[in-house]
Enzyme design. Structure first.
Site, PDB file in Angstrom:
ATOM      1  CD  GLU A  36      14.213  -7.989  -4.903  1.00 42.65           C
ATOM      2  OE1 GLU A  36      13.745  -8.749  -4.273  1.00 42.65           O
ATOM      3  OE2 GLU A  36      14.876  -6.865  -4.364  1.00 42.65           O
ATOM      4  N   GLY A  59      13.414 -20.113 -12.992  1.00 43.83           N
ATOM      5  CA  GLY A  59      12.187 -19.338 -12.871  1.00 43.83           C
ATOM      6  C   GLY A  59      10.896 -19.807 -13.873  1.00 43.83           C
ATOM      7  CG  HIS A 108      18.070 -12.750 -11.749  1.00 49.87           C
ATOM      8  ND1 HIS A 108      17.958 -11.780 -12.266  1.00 49.87           N
ATOM      9  CD2 HIS A 108      18.471 -13.816 -12.838  1.00 49.87           C
ATOM     10  CE1 HIS A 108      17.916 -11.685 -13.556  1.00 49.87           C
ATOM     11  NE2 HIS A 108      18.232 -12.859 -13.695  1.00 49.87           N
TER      12      HIS A 108
END
Ligand code: AMP
Length: 289
Positions: A39, A151, A41
């Site tokens: 999730e 991220g 990514h």
């Protein structure tokens, strides 16, 4: 309806398609990954989909960012499942290059990662960020997108890429996206699948220690060394096998701070069994004088 994503193995073909899309006025977003998608990514893919017309996901386990003895060989490779997960997005183009395509025989050029790569991860994995900077620059050449999504999970990595893009005048906007966590707080990671259920319990102490540090800052704690001491106690008591670092740092320079008088990032790297996990959280003192 789920659509099988368009898969490219040849970076030159992908680049030609991206150029065509851009010539038609489309914006292209890029999400570099090593696969074993979760999730976290997918949140990057979603962010790109919200802002761009086409999203390119790259899946490449980059050998040069692993040191001998790290988990390059056993790193999870789950291409079919990855493509299945990506089929919920449209249009997504996926680049799955062979090592030879990214490192042609005889290639010896590398990017020396910027100064911000030196502390923290750089101190424990000395070659890591040169490998990351080199592959990310190559991916930016293969997929000359308008924006690239990374991220916050890899906080220092984002800073390294931001500095590299500035220093080398790479025409791509870097977007940092929030960390996606499991319901109990564990930061999602492809490496979480290495954890036994007991280890997963221990691993939870990492996000817990960060959350507690935030509570202490909110309650007025301004002494970074005190925060580190408390976090260390929490992690050791939980059974963390080896603590590489806990750092309270300036979010831009990643240099350690002593007093929390502006926004800080607290970063942790720790081993649970043989699995090395990292996590971080950003905190602002509520009552900066
Ligand atoms: P990796 O496949 O580990 O190289 O990660 C690819 C990208 O996904 C990097 O930009 C990571 O920071 C990002 N990422 C990994 N885990 C998460 C997460 N839990 N939340 C948000 N982004 C993540």
């Amino acid at each position: 309806m789920a659509v099988q994503p368009k898969v490219f193995h040849d970076p030159a073909l992908l680049r030609a398609e991206i150029r065509k899309a851009q010539a038609a006025g489309k914006h292209v977003g890029l999400v570099p990954t090593m696969g074993a998608l979760h999730e976290g990514h997918l949140s990057l893919v979603e962010a790109s989909q919200n802002e761009c017309d086409v999203t390119v996901v790259t899946i490449f386990v980059n050998p040069t960012q692993f040191a001998p003895g790290e988990d390059f060989e056993k790193y999870p490779r789950t291409l079919d499942a990855d493509l299945e997960l990506l089929s919920q997005f449209d249009p997504v183009w996926v680049l799955v290059p062979e090592v030879e395509a990214m490192y042609p025989t005889g290639s010896s050029t590398v990017v020396q990662a910027p100064k911000v790569s030196l502390p923290l991860e750089g101190a424990f994995r000395p070659e890591h960020f040169d490998g990351v900077a080199t592959i990310v620059l190559k991916l930016f050449q293969a997929a000359p997108a308008d924006k690239a999504y990374f991220g916050q999970k890899d906080f220092q990595q984002v800073r390294v890429i931001q500095e590299m893009v500035r220093d080398l005048i790479v025409p791509i906007e870097i977007v940092r996206c929030p960390i996606v966590r499991e319901a109990d707080g564990l930061a999602m990671s492809s490496r979480n699948r290495y954890l036994s259920s007991e280890e997963r319990e221990i691993a939870l102490s990492i996000s817990r220690s960060l959350t507690e540090a935030g509570q202490q800052i909110a309650a007025g704690q301004r002494d970074a060394a005190e925060l580190v001491r408390t976090m260390e106690q929490t992690l050791v008591a939980a059974g963390i096998s080896k603590l590489d670092y806990i750092a309270v740092a300036d979010p831009t320079t990643l240099e350690s701070v002593q007093t929390i008088d502006a926004q800080v990032v607290i970063l942790v790297a720790a081993r649970v069994g043989t699995t090395r996990l990292i996590d971080n959280m950003l905190f602002s003192p509520v009552d900066v004088p």
